[in-house]
Design a protein around this motif. Structure first.
Motif, PDB file in Angstrom:
ATOM      1  N   ARG A   1       0.849  -1.189   0.000  1.00  0.00           N
ATOM      2  CA  ARG A   1       0.000   0.000   0.000  1.00  0.00           C
ATOM      3  C   ARG A   1       0.888   1.243   0.000  1.00  0.00           C
ATOM      4  O   ARG A   1       1.941   1.267   0.623  1.00  0.00           O
ATOM      5  CB  ARG A   1      -0.899   0.060   1.243  1.00  0.00           C
ATOM      6  CG  ARG A   1      -1.851  -1.078   1.411  1.00  0.00           C
ATOM      7  CD  ARG A   1      -3.033  -1.012   0.461  1.00  0.00           C
ATOM      8  NE  ARG A   1      -4.000  -2.043   0.806  1.00  0.00           N
ATOM      9  CZ  ARG A   1      -3.913  -3.310   0.419  1.00  0.00           C
ATOM     10  NH1 ARG A   1      -2.872  -3.694  -0.330  1.00  0.00           N
ATOM     11  NH2 ARG A   1      -4.829  -4.191   0.767  1.00  0.00           N
ATOM     12  N   TYR A   2       0.418   2.274  -0.686  1.00  0.00           N
ATOM     13  CA  TYR A   2       1.054   3.592  -0.602  1.00  0.00           C
ATOM     14  C   TYR A   2      -0.029   4.604  -0.278  1.00  0.00           C
ATOM     15  O   TYR A   2      -0.957   4.787  -1.060  1.00  0.00           O
ATOM     16  CB  TYR A   2       1.758   3.952  -1.914  1.00  0.00           C
ATOM     17  CG  TYR A   2       2.657   5.168  -1.773  1.00  0.00           C
ATOM     18  CD1 TYR A   2       2.127   6.456  -1.763  1.00  0.00           C
ATOM     19  CD2 TYR A   2       4.028   5.030  -1.613  1.00  0.00           C
ATOM     20  CE1 TYR A   2       2.940   7.563  -1.613  1.00  0.00           C
ATOM     21  CE2 TYR A   2       4.846   6.134  -1.466  1.00  0.00           C
ATOM     22  CZ  TYR A   2       4.294   7.391  -1.462  1.00  0.00           C
ATOM     23  OH  TYR A   2       5.104   8.481  -1.295  1.00  0.00           O
ATOM     24  N   GLU A   3       0.085   5.239   0.875  1.00  0.00           N
ATOM     25  CA  GLU A   3      -0.886   6.220   1.327  1.00  0.00           C
ATOM     26  C   GLU A   3      -0.220   7.587   1.382  1.00  0.00           C
ATOM     27  O   GLU A   3       0.665   7.830   2.197  1.00  0.00           O
ATOM     28  CB  GLU A   3      -1.422   5.850   2.714  1.00  0.00           C
ATOM     29  CG  GLU A   3      -2.241   4.567   2.745  1.00  0.00           C
ATOM     30  CD  GLU A   3      -3.594   4.734   2.095  1.00  0.00           C
ATOM     31  OE1 GLU A   3      -4.221   5.798   2.291  1.00  0.00           O
ATOM     32  OE2 GLU A   3      -4.025   3.799   1.387  1.00  0.00           O
ATOM     33  N   ALA A   4      -0.619   8.470   0.473  1.00  0.00           N
ATOM     34  CA  ALA A   4      -0.044   9.814   0.442  1.00  0.00           C
ATOM     35  C   ALA A   4      -0.761  10.711   1.441  1.00  0.00           C
ATOM     36  O   ALA A   4      -1.990  10.697   1.535  1.00  0.00           O
ATOM     37  CB  ALA A   4      -0.132  10.407  -0.963  1.00  0.00           C
ATOM     38  N   ALA A   5      -0.001  11.485   2.195  1.00  0.00           N
ATOM     39  CA  ALA A   5      -0.606  12.389   3.179  1.00  0.00           C
ATOM     40  C   ALA A   5      -1.312  13.549   2.508  1.00  0.00           C
ATOM     41  O   ALA A   5      -2.352  14.013   2.969  1.00  0.00           O
ATOM     42  CB  ALA A   5       0.472  12.912   4.134  1.00  0.00           C
TER      43      ALA A   5
ATOM     44  N   TYR B   1       7.518  -1.116   6.827  1.00  0.00           N
ATOM     45  CA  TYR B   1       6.766   0.126   6.741  1.00  0.00           C
ATOM     46  C   TYR B   1       7.708   1.312   6.864  1.00  0.00           C
ATOM     47  O   TYR B   1       8.851   1.187   7.294  1.00  0.00           O
ATOM     48  CB  TYR B   1       5.704   0.190   7.842  1.00  0.00           C
ATOM     49  CG  TYR B   1       6.265   0.030   9.242  1.00  0.00           C
ATOM     50  CD1 TYR B   1       6.641   1.136  10.003  1.00  0.00           C
ATOM     51  CD2 TYR B   1       6.433  -1.233   9.798  1.00  0.00           C
ATOM     52  CE1 TYR B   1       7.167   0.987  11.272  1.00  0.00           C
ATOM     53  CE2 TYR B   1       6.948  -1.398  11.068  1.00  0.00           C
ATOM     54  CZ  TYR B   1       7.318  -0.288  11.801  1.00  0.00           C
ATOM     55  OH  TYR B   1       7.845  -0.442  13.055  1.00  0.00           O
TER      56      TYR B   1
ATOM     57  N   ASP C   1      -5.082  -3.546   5.046  1.00  0.00           N
ATOM     58  CA  ASP C   1      -6.367  -2.833   5.077  1.00  0.00           C
ATOM     59  C   ASP C   1      -6.700  -2.382   6.497  1.00  0.00           C
ATOM     60  O   ASP C   1      -7.139  -1.249   6.720  1.00  0.00           O
ATOM     61  CB  ASP C   1      -7.484  -3.732   4.547  1.00  0.00           C
ATOM     62  CG  ASP C   1      -7.402  -3.954   3.048  1.00  0.00           C
ATOM     63  OD1 ASP C   1      -6.698  -3.179   2.378  1.00  0.00           O
ATOM     64  OD2 ASP C   1      -8.036  -4.899   2.552  1.00  0.00           O
TER      65      ASP C   1
ATOM     66  N   VAL D   1      -4.266   0.540   7.608  1.00  0.00           N
ATOM     67  CA  VAL D   1      -4.601   1.836   7.006  1.00  0.00           C
ATOM     68  C   VAL D   1      -5.842   2.426   7.675  1.00  0.00           C
ATOM     69  O   VAL D   1      -5.885   3.618   8.014  1.00  0.00           O
ATOM     70  CB  VAL D   1      -4.820   1.673   5.490  1.00  0.00           C
ATOM     71  CG1 VAL D   1      -5.401   2.946   4.892  1.00  0.00           C
ATOM     72  CG2 VAL D   1      -3.500   1.340   4.797  1.00  0.00           C
TER      73      VAL D   1
ATOM     74  N   ARG E   1      -5.991   5.897  10.059  1.00  0.00           N
ATOM     75  CA  ARG E   1      -6.919   6.992   9.756  1.00  0.00           C
ATOM     76  C   ARG E   1      -7.758   7.348  10.972  1.00  0.00           C
ATOM     77  O   ARG E   1      -8.036   8.527  11.231  1.00  0.00           O
ATOM     78  CB  ARG E   1      -7.818   6.597   8.585  1.00  0.00           C
ATOM     79  CG  ARG E   1      -7.101   6.612   7.239  1.00  0.00           C
ATOM     80  CD  ARG E   1      -7.993   6.089   6.144  1.00  0.00           C
ATOM     81  NE  ARG E   1      -7.314   6.119   4.855  1.00  0.00           N
ATOM     82  CZ  ARG E   1      -7.760   5.510   3.760  1.00  0.00           C
ATOM     83  NH1 ARG E   1      -8.900   4.817   3.823  1.00  0.00           N
ATOM     84  NH2 ARG E   1      -7.080   5.578   2.634  1.00  0.00           N
TER      85      ARG E   1
ATOM     86  N   GLY F   1      -7.866  11.240  10.128  1.00  0.00           N
ATOM     87  CA  GLY F   1      -7.691  11.601   8.732  1.00  0.00           C
ATOM     88  C   GLY F   1      -6.738  12.743   8.498  1.00  0.00           C
ATOM     89  O   GLY F   1      -6.710  13.313   7.405  1.00  0.00           O
TER      90      GLY F   1
ATOM     91  N   ASP G   1       3.682  10.724   4.207  1.00  0.00           N
ATOM     92  CA  ASP G   1       3.325   9.580   3.382  1.00  0.00           C
ATOM     93  C   ASP G   1       3.625   8.283   4.123  1.00  0.00           C
ATOM     94  O   ASP G   1       4.431   8.247   5.060  1.00  0.00           O
ATOM     95  CB  ASP G   1       4.100   9.608   2.065  1.00  0.00           C
ATOM     96  CG  ASP G   1       3.729  10.813   1.206  1.00  0.00           C
ATOM     97  OD1 ASP G   1       2.730  11.471   1.517  1.00  0.00           O
ATOM     98  OD2 ASP G   1       4.461  11.095   0.236  1.00  0.00           O
TER      99      ASP G   1
END
Length: 400
Positions: free
Chosen positions: A149-153, A307, A341, A344, A348, A353, A358
């Protein structure tokens, strides 16, 4: 991993607010008519009629904006005819004002729609760039289950300074997760350099420490090519892992990166702490010593989690850091996808949120005997009474 009801409630509230805003032009016109009918003729509701097409312009199609403007103009004309004031100078001025605003709303709608198409094109290009620089690894590699997974801030961002890569090589499946110092295009460029160098070195080097040295040289060349502060302070924290074919072990080289976690099939967890601290990649000029490769057991049913610090340094409103080891210890997941999943979603919730960095996540599961490729029917389970967190110790299972 925590209840997701709060997040669901937030999304429900957002949808309700969106529906209200979209219905607002109709409410303004209806409210304007009611106001005009129930008040003396010298009171006017023209601001409400003028606001209706302006609100519709950025939210609706050109046709809906045109209809809204036409209805607002028709309402003004009809009310003045009803009140017998259609020939008054004030009434003509109000009508001209509403017509002018309606025309401006149509122009605004055109500009917004054109900008939306340009944004969609930019997003498509960004997605293509992400796939080129950080391609999503296959679900199965050499019998291992892989998830990333890549979660951009930053909202609408797709890629930054975090990276991951997986490569099946003659020495085994090799992985890297890293974090490039800095932001923007310079960081993305450095990510491309590191990932490219890793893929080449992973195929050619017989030992994991050799891969680390190749990455060090690649970052050094990149730093010499860049100007200013980046040329002097550019570096990348990274952890490299190697899972040999047919062996239940995993090897690590950690260059200043957050420690990986090993989640066992019974819910136990081990933090993989390197034998000694090491400088990040690209800082070899400050000191030189051999990379220490740490080997740990990787039994069937276990999952390896790599991570970046976007996970471990995520803060809540009180400034408390997210602790992945504490949150994951004692929990059992059907597979790597379910693990990521849940992570992430939990981050959040922890940050409400409002993540500021990142986050790149890479999970590798060694399936147990008879385990299906994708087990999505098993829920999250927390087993009470487990011992406190363990850390790595030699080639056996992590000891206390």
């Amino acid at each position: 991993m925590g209840k997701l009801g709060g997040a669901a409630d937030g999304r429900g509230g957002g949808r309700a607010a969106s529906r209200f805003v979209r219905a607002l032009p109709v409410l303004l016109i209806v409210g304007g008519c009611a106001f005009d009918v129930t008040t003396p003729p010298n009171f006017t509701a023209s601001p409400l009629f003028a606001a209706a097409p302006l609100i519709a312009a950025p939210l609706s199609s050109f046709r809906n904006t045109l209809v809204t403007g036409g209805v607002a103009v028709a309402a003004v004309v009809g009310l003045h005819l009803y009140n017998g004031t259609s020939t008054h100078v004030e009434s003509v001025t109000e009508l001209i004002t509403v017509v002018t605003v309606a025309v401006l709303a149509l122009l605004i709608n055109r500009v917004v729609r054109r900008s939306g198409r340009q944004l969609a094109s930019a997003r498509t290009i960004a997605e293509a760039a992400q796939r080129a620089v950080l391609p999503v690894p296959a679900d199965r590699i050499a019998g291992l289950h892989i998830a990333a997974r890549y979660e951009a801030a930053q909202a609408d961002a797709f890629i930054g300074g975090d990276l991951f890569a997986v490569q099946d090589t003659p020495s085994g499946v090799r992985l890297v997760v890293g974090d490039v110092r800095g932001k923007g295009l310079g960081a993305v460029e450095a990510v491309a350099v590191v990932v490219g160098a890793f893929r080449e070195a992973a195929e050619q080097e017989s030992a994991l420490d050799g891969v680390a040295r190749r990455l060090e040289r690649a970052l050094t060349r990149e730093g010499a090519r860049r100007d200013g502060l980046d040329a002097f302070e550019g570096f990348t924290t990274a952890v490299l892992a190697e899972i040999p074919h047919g062996r239940g072990v995993v090897r690590f080289v950690n260059r200043g990166h957050p420690e990986p976690l090993l989640l066992y099939a019974d819910g136990d967890l081990a933090r993989i702490v390197p034998p000694e601290a090491a400088l990040p990649l690209g800082m070899g000029d400050l000191g030189a010593w051999p990379d220490r490769t740490l080997e740990c057991a990787f039994p069937p049913g276990a999952t390896l989690l790599l991570y970046t610090d976007g996970l471990s340094e995520a803060r809540n409103a009180a400034g408390v850091f997210y602790d992945p080891a504490a949150r994951l210890r004692g929990r059992i997941f059907p597979g790597p996808d379910e693990l990521l999943d849940a992570l992430v979603a939990d981050v959040r919730l922890h940050t409400a949120g409002a993540a500021t960095d990142d986050m790149a996540l890479l999970a590798v599961g060694r399936p147990a005997e008879g385990q299906q490729d994708r087990r999505r029917t098993v829920g999250l389970v927390r087993r009470p009474g487990l011992p406190e967190e363990r850390t790595s110790a030699g080639s056996g299972r992590a000891g206390p």
